[in-house]
Design a protein around this motif. Structure first.
Motif, PDB file in Angstrom:
ATOM      1  N   LEU A   1       7.071  -2.972   1.618  1.00  0.00           N
ATOM      2  CA  LEU A   1       6.450  -2.556   0.358  1.00  0.00           C
ATOM      3  C   LEU A   1       7.534  -2.409  -0.703  1.00  0.00           C
ATOM      4  CD1 LEU A   1       3.884   0.108   1.647  1.00  0.00           C
ATOM      5  CD2 LEU A   1       3.548  -2.344   1.295  1.00  0.00           C
ATOM      6  N   THR A   2       7.182  -2.772  -1.940  1.00  0.00           N
ATOM      7  CA  THR A   2       8.189  -2.748  -2.997  1.00  0.00           C
ATOM      8  C   THR A   2       7.803  -1.884  -4.193  1.00  0.00           C
ATOM      9  OG1 THR A   2       7.264  -4.753  -3.994  1.00  0.00           O
ATOM     10  CG2 THR A   2       9.039  -5.049  -2.375  1.00  0.00           C
ATOM     11  N   SER A   3       6.581  -1.326  -4.201  1.00  0.00           N
ATOM     12  CA  SER A   3       6.162  -0.529  -5.359  1.00  0.00           C
ATOM     13  C   SER A   3       5.144   0.526  -4.950  1.00  0.00           C
ATOM     14  CB  SER A   3       5.529  -1.436  -6.422  1.00  0.00           C
ATOM     15  OG  SER A   3       4.285  -1.945  -5.953  1.00  0.00           O
ATOM     16  N   LYS A   4       4.961   1.515  -5.817  1.00  0.00           N
ATOM     17  CA  LYS A   4       3.947   2.545  -5.579  1.00  0.00           C
ATOM     18  C   LYS A   4       2.556   1.916  -5.538  1.00  0.00           C
ATOM     19  CE  LYS A   4       5.797   6.935  -7.056  1.00  0.00           C
ATOM     20  NZ  LYS A   4       5.530   8.144  -7.832  1.00  0.00           N
ATOM     21  N   GLU A   5       2.338   0.899  -6.354  1.00  0.00           N
ATOM     22  CA  GLU A   5       1.041   0.214  -6.363  1.00  0.00           C
ATOM     23  C   GLU A   5       0.753  -0.416  -5.005  1.00  0.00           C
ATOM     24  OE1 GLU A   5      -1.266  -3.445  -8.655  1.00  0.00           O
ATOM     25  OE2 GLU A   5       0.631  -2.699  -9.450  1.00  0.00           O
ATOM     26  N   GLU A   6       1.744  -1.093  -4.423  1.00  0.00           N
ATOM     27  CA  GLU A   6       1.567  -1.672  -3.090  1.00  0.00           C
ATOM     28  C   GLU A   6       1.315  -0.581  -2.051  1.00  0.00           C
ATOM     29  OE1 GLU A   6       4.190  -5.797  -3.303  1.00  0.00           O
ATOM     30  OE2 GLU A   6       5.001  -4.076  -2.230  1.00  0.00           O
ATOM     31  N   ALA A   7       2.019   0.535  -2.167  1.00  0.00           N
ATOM     32  CA  ALA A   7       1.831   1.640  -1.227  1.00  0.00           C
ATOM     33  C   ALA A   7       0.426   2.217  -1.345  1.00  0.00           C
ATOM     34  CB  ALA A   7       2.891   2.716  -1.452  1.00  0.00           C
ATOM     35  N   LEU A   8      -0.073   2.389  -2.567  1.00  0.00           N
ATOM     36  CA  LEU A   8      -1.443   2.891  -2.757  1.00  0.00           C
ATOM     37  C   LEU A   8      -2.468   1.911  -2.210  1.00  0.00           C
ATOM     38  CD1 LEU A   8      -1.448   4.647  -6.240  1.00  0.00           C
ATOM     39  CD2 LEU A   8      -2.095   5.647  -4.041  1.00  0.00           C
ATOM     40  N   ASN A   9      -2.254   0.617  -2.439  1.00  0.00           N
ATOM     41  CA  ASN A   9      -3.165  -0.388  -1.876  1.00  0.00           C
ATOM     42  C   ASN A   9      -3.151  -0.324  -0.355  1.00  0.00           C
ATOM     43  OD1 ASN A   9      -4.174  -1.444  -4.257  1.00  0.00           O
ATOM     44  ND2 ASN A   9      -2.592  -3.021  -4.401  1.00  0.00           N
ATOM     45  N   PHE A  10      -1.970  -0.133   0.219  1.00  0.00           N
ATOM     46  CA  PHE A  10      -1.850  -0.011   1.674  1.00  0.00           C
ATOM     47  C   PHE A  10      -2.659   1.187   2.174  1.00  0.00           C
ATOM     48  CE2 PHE A  10       0.100   1.738   5.465  1.00  0.00           C
ATOM     49  CZ  PHE A  10       0.231   0.631   6.267  1.00  0.00           C
ATOM     50  N   ILE A  11      -2.561   2.295   1.479  1.00  0.00           N
ATOM     51  CA  ILE A  11      -3.280   3.512   1.872  1.00  0.00           C
ATOM     52  C   ILE A  11      -4.790   3.323   1.742  1.00  0.00           C
ATOM     53  CG2 ILE A  11      -3.769   5.901   1.169  1.00  0.00           C
ATOM     54  CD1 ILE A  11      -0.718   6.120   0.509  1.00  0.00           C
ATOM     55  N   ASN A  12      -5.219   2.717   0.652  1.00  0.00           N
ATOM     56  CA  ASN A  12      -6.651   2.666   0.327  1.00  0.00           C
ATOM     57  C   ASN A  12      -7.402   1.467   0.878  1.00  0.00           C
ATOM     58  OD1 ASN A  12      -6.550   5.095  -1.160  1.00  0.00           O
ATOM     59  ND2 ASN A  12      -5.754   3.987  -2.934  1.00  0.00           N
ATOM     60  N   LYS A  13      -6.703   0.393   1.214  1.00  0.00           N
ATOM     61  CA  LYS A  13      -7.381  -0.835   1.636  1.00  0.00           C
ATOM     62  C   LYS A  13      -6.800  -1.317   2.953  1.00  0.00           C
ATOM     63  CE  LYS A  13      -8.093  -2.119  -3.133  1.00  0.00           C
ATOM     64  NZ  LYS A  13      -7.615  -2.923  -4.239  1.00  0.00           N
ATOM     65  N   SER A  14      -7.501  -1.047   4.024  1.00  0.00           N
ATOM     66  CA  SER A  14      -7.013  -1.488   5.331  1.00  0.00           C
ATOM     67  C   SER A  14      -8.159  -2.050   6.156  1.00  0.00           C
ATOM     68  CB  SER A  14      -6.381  -0.322   6.087  1.00  0.00           C
ATOM     69  OG  SER A  14      -6.019  -0.743   7.378  1.00  0.00           O
ATOM     70  N   SER A  15      -7.886  -3.140   6.837  1.00  0.00           N
ATOM     71  CA  SER A  15      -8.886  -3.715   7.730  1.00  0.00           C
ATOM     72  C   SER A  15      -8.618  -3.310   9.180  1.00  0.00           C
ATOM     73  CB  SER A  15      -8.871  -5.243   7.605  1.00  0.00           C
ATOM     74  OG  SER A  15      -7.592  -5.733   7.962  1.00  0.00           O
ATOM     75  N   ILE A  16      -7.613  -2.477   9.401  1.00  0.00           N
ATOM     76  CA  ILE A  16      -7.258  -2.045  10.754  1.00  0.00           C
ATOM     77  C   ILE A  16      -8.242  -0.956  11.188  1.00  0.00           C
ATOM     78  CG2 ILE A  16      -5.464  -1.017  12.201  1.00  0.00           C
ATOM     79  CD1 ILE A  16      -3.423  -2.198  10.157  1.00  0.00           C
ATOM     80  N   PRO A  17      -8.938  -1.143  12.311  1.00  0.00           N
ATOM     81  CA  PRO A  17      -9.978  -0.196  12.728  1.00  0.00           C
ATOM     82  C   PRO A  17      -9.483   1.219  13.032  1.00  0.00           C
ATOM     83  CG  PRO A  17     -10.129  -2.232  13.988  1.00  0.00           C
ATOM     84  CD  PRO A  17      -8.870  -2.308  13.185  1.00  0.00           C
ATOM     85  N   TRP A  18      -8.264   1.344  13.562  1.00  0.00           N
ATOM     86  CA  TRP A  18      -7.723   2.669  13.877  1.00  0.00           C
ATOM     87  C   TRP A  18      -6.292   2.698  13.378  1.00  0.00           C
ATOM     88  CZ3 TRP A  18      -3.981   5.517  16.313  1.00  0.00           C
ATOM     89  CH2 TRP A  18      -4.301   6.848  16.618  1.00  0.00           C
ATOM     90  N   ARG A  19      -6.043   3.529  12.387  1.00  0.00           N
ATOM     91  CA  ARG A  19      -4.723   3.600  11.767  1.00  0.00           C
ATOM     92  C   ARG A  19      -4.441   5.052  11.421  1.00  0.00           C
ATOM     93  NH1 ARG A  19      -3.263   1.348   5.816  1.00  0.00           N
ATOM     94  NH2 ARG A  19      -4.817   2.925   5.353  1.00  0.00           N
ATOM     95  N   ARG A  20      -3.272   5.547  11.836  1.00  0.00           N
ATOM     96  CA  ARG A  20      -2.889   6.925  11.552  1.00  0.00           C
ATOM     97  C   ARG A  20      -1.451   6.958  11.044  1.00  0.00           C
ATOM     98  NH1 ARG A  20      -7.491   6.799  12.447  1.00  0.00           N
ATOM     99  NH2 ARG A  20      -8.804   8.177  13.676  1.00  0.00           N
ATOM    100  N   SER A  21      -1.197   7.952  10.242  1.00  0.00           N
ATOM    101  CA  SER A  21       0.156   8.213   9.792  1.00  0.00           C
ATOM    102  C   SER A  21       0.841   9.082  10.840  1.00  0.00           C
ATOM    103  CB  SER A  21       0.117   8.950   8.453  1.00  0.00           C
ATOM    104  OG  SER A  21       1.410   9.320   8.062  1.00  0.00           O
ATOM    105  N   ILE A  22       2.043   8.690  11.231  1.00  0.00           N
ATOM    106  CA  ILE A  22       2.865   9.564  12.068  1.00  0.00           C
ATOM    107  C   ILE A  22       3.537  10.529  11.099  1.00  0.00           C
ATOM    108  CG2 ILE A  22       4.818   9.743  13.646  1.00  0.00           C
ATOM    109  CD1 ILE A  22       4.298   6.795  14.437  1.00  0.00           C
TER     110      ILE A  22
END
Length: 170
Positions: free
Chosen positions: A37-58
């Motif tokens: 990731l290279t920007s806050k925008e990419e990070a926000l998109n990563f947080i808000n848009k995911s097709s992964i069925p099970w994803r958690r933050s460590i």
């Protein structure tokens, strides 16, 4: 590290700066399926848009310092899921990822009761990832030579599995 400091939880928009701090590091993203990731925008998109069925933050002290994912199969492959993970470089070598994998196993199996097999494909050269899986109770099954094209090169990977009938090591 004290296990009580480590948690798994869904991502929150307030994680954007912490996420960017580790997901912008090529050393962390070199072995995982998303680009650095290279920007806050990419990070926000990563947080808000995911097709992964099970994803958690460590999380360490509730700060996002890594990721744990599971991709359950469907149809005839619904009995298994592939897991993956990454952790901020400053926390490497402290046993945190192995603890996070151990924490994730019962959560994934509870959320997806048809799963009887968790598996992971670890880069053959990533010995630290092999140790993580072995500490979490996964069994090495073998190597797939020249298995897939990944970030510019064809990789050998080692297959590990954990069956739902096994006990998670303490």
């Amino acid at each position: 590290m004290d296990s009580s400091r480590i948690t798994l939880r869904p991502y929150r928009s307030t994680d954007v700066d912490d996420l960017l701090s580790w997901a912008s590091d090529d050393r962390v993203t070199r072995s995982i399926h998303f680009s650095t990731l290279t920007s806050k925008e990419e990070a926000l998109n990563f947080i808000n848009k995911s097709s992964i069925p099970w994803r958690r933050s460590i999380c360490i002290d509730d700060r996002s310092m890594g990721i744990m994912v599971a991709r359950p199969g469907s149809g005839d492959e619904r009995c298994r899921a592939e897991i993956g993970y990454a952790l901020a470089v400053e926390y490497w070598g402290q046993g945190i990822t192995a603890k996070a994998v151990k924490m994730a196993i019962p959560l994934i199996l509870e959320e997806f009761p048809e799963i009887v097999r968790l598996q992971a494909l670890a880069d053959a050269e990533n010995k630290a990832s092999h140790r993580v899986l072995e500490k979490a109770g996964f069994i090495k099954e073998g190597m797939f030579r020249k298995y897939f094209y990944f970030k510019g090169e064809i990789k050998d990977v080692v297959l590990y599995s954990f069956l739902s009938t096994h006990s998670i090591p303490s």
